[in-house]
Design a protein around this motif. Structure first.
Motif, mmCIF file in Angstrom:
data_model
loop_
_atom_site.group_PDB
_atom_site.id
_atom_site.type_symbol
_atom_site.label_atom_id
_atom_site.label_comp_id
_atom_site.label_asym_id
_atom_site.label_seq_id
_atom_site.Cartn_x
_atom_site.Cartn_y
_atom_site.Cartn_z
ATOM 1 N N ILE A 115 35.957 36.197 46.937
ATOM 2 C CA ILE A 115 35.770 35.429 45.700
ATOM 3 C C ILE A 115 35.115 34.088 46.010
ATOM 4 C CG2 ILE A 115 36.992 34.161 43.887
ATOM 5 C CD1 ILE A 115 39.039 36.454 43.850
ATOM 6 N N ARG A 116 35.649 33.404 47.005
ATOM 7 C CA ARG A 116 35.116 32.080 47.354
ATOM 8 C C ARG A 116 33.666 32.172 47.811
ATOM 9 N NH1 ARG A 116 32.848 28.237 48.274
ATOM 10 N NH2 ARG A 116 33.582 26.175 48.995
ATOM 11 N N ARG A 117 33.357 33.170 48.618
ATOM 12 C CA ARG A 117 31.988 33.337 49.100
ATOM 13 C C ARG A 117 31.046 33.647 47.943
ATOM 14 N NH1 ARG A 117 28.693 37.656 50.691
ATOM 15 N NH2 ARG A 117 27.239 37.171 52.390
ATOM 16 N N SER A 118 31.484 34.485 47.015
ATOM 17 C CA SER A 118 30.628 34.908 45.907
ATOM 18 C C SER A 118 30.303 33.761 44.966
ATOM 19 C CB SER A 118 31.298 36.053 45.135
ATOM 20 O OG SER A 118 31.492 37.180 45.967
ATOM 21 N N ILE A 119 31.308 32.953 44.613
ATOM 22 C CA ILE A 119 31.009 31.852 43.700
ATOM 23 C C ILE A 119 30.225 30.763 44.415
ATOM 24 C CG2 ILE A 119 32.993 32.375 42.234
ATOM 25 C CD1 ILE A 119 34.453 30.036 43.434
ATOM 26 N N PRO A 171 30.785 20.826 44.356
ATOM 27 C CA PRO A 171 31.663 20.376 45.450
ATOM 28 C C PRO A 171 32.618 21.489 45.886
ATOM 29 C CG PRO A 171 31.547 18.731 43.699
ATOM 30 C CD PRO A 171 30.879 19.950 43.165
ATOM 31 N N ALA A 172 32.876 21.554 47.181
ATOM 32 C CA ALA A 172 33.743 22.594 47.729
ATOM 33 C C ALA A 172 35.137 22.597 47.090
ATOM 34 C CB ALA A 172 33.844 22.430 49.243
ATOM 35 N N PRO A 173 35.763 21.424 46.842
ATOM 36 C CA PRO A 173 37.093 21.463 46.217
ATOM 37 C C PRO A 173 37.077 22.121 44.830
ATOM 38 C CG PRO A 173 36.715 19.325 47.229
ATOM 39 C CD PRO A 173 35.408 20.055 47.265
ATOM 40 N N ALA A 211 38.164 29.551 42.764
ATOM 41 C CA ALA A 211 38.461 30.773 43.512
ATOM 42 C C ALA A 211 39.942 31.121 43.409
ATOM 43 C CB ALA A 211 38.055 30.615 44.973
ATOM 44 N N ALA A 212 40.794 30.119 43.463
ATOM 45 C CA ALA A 212 42.235 30.365 43.382
ATOM 46 C C ALA A 212 42.642 30.908 42.018
ATOM 47 C CB ALA A 212 42.997 29.082 43.689
#
Length: 241
Positions: A15-19, A29-31, A37-38
């Motif tokens: 999920i994190r990689r896809s978004i 921003p990463a945060p 993603a969470a």
């Protein structure tokens, strides 16, 4: 020789990689991406399976991790109308950020597809907490509105070959891929999809594709187009001989 990194198998990592690869959010921003993603979930769909079938009004936006999504509907006569196609790295269903709005179109997987479902409230919360990010949403929606206006204008004023050329050009710009060992663009799209985009029969699309082939602009295969002359298609899409 270094090997190409494999996609993560952990759902949260995927999920994190896809978004993070999504065209609209890749510079966020990463945060912010971590928070989204969470809150998100993964969905896996077979070819032609309807997305959100269990709850068509569910307010989620969709990020394509792999495969492809068709946004479509059926008119009063029962004919299918294809509004848009989305591939890996694209986001769709942004209209579901709006509240109390009825939806008259569906989402279907064009092939085996993995989607990231982001709750609308989670995305709205991130945007409201970081107002400058709204710019990316606005630019994307303006770009899509422009594409729809061009398609509608072609449908009203343009000859069918110009309409078809314009549809192929728009698909090539977004979904075109350079095939290995080739310098030409390839677009995965069926003749049925093209017919639904133009509101004509599949037989009519086949006839027009043959004409474009005779002019050396493209080569049509089952479920795929090979673009031989993109500038020529762009010229024709503008209504020029």
């Amino acid at each position: 020789m270094s090997s190409k990194p494999m996609p993560p198998t952990d759902p949260l990592a995927l999920i994190r990689r896809s978004i993070g690869l999504c065209q609209m959010m890749r510079n966020w921003p990463a945060p912010v991406l971590d928070t989204l993603a969470a809150a998100a979930r993964l969905g896996r769909y077979a070819r032609h399976e309807q997305i959100l079938a269990e709850d068509p009004l569910r307010r989620e936006v969709l990020v394509v991790a792999s495969g492809g999504v068709a946004v479509d509907s059926v008119d009063a006569s029962g004919a299918r109308f294809l509004l848009s196609i989305h591939g890996p790295g694209e986001i769709t269903a942004l209209m579901r950020l709006l509240e109390d709005v009825g939806f008259v179109y569906d989402f279907h997987a064009r092939e085996p597809t993995v989607l990231v479902h982001i709750p609308a409230d989670a995305l709205l919360g991130a945007l409201d907490a970081h107002p400058p990010l709204w710019r990316d949403v606005c630019v994307l929606m303006l770009s899509r509105a422009h594409e729809q206006i061009v398609m509608r204008q072609q449908g009203t004023l343009g000859a069918l070959d110009c309409q078809l050329a314009n549809a192929v050009v728009q698909l090539a710009r977004v979904h075109g891929r350079i095939a290995q060992g080739s310098a030409t663009l390839h677009v995965r799209v069926s003749q049925s999809d093209l017919a639904a985009m133009l509101s004509v029969s599949r037989q009519t699309v086949n006839k027009e594709l043959r004409r474009l082939e005779q002019r050396g602009l493209l080569h049509a295969e089952y479920g795929r187009l090979e673009i031989l002359d993109l500038p020529g298609l762009e010229w024709l899409a503008q209504g020029r001989p």
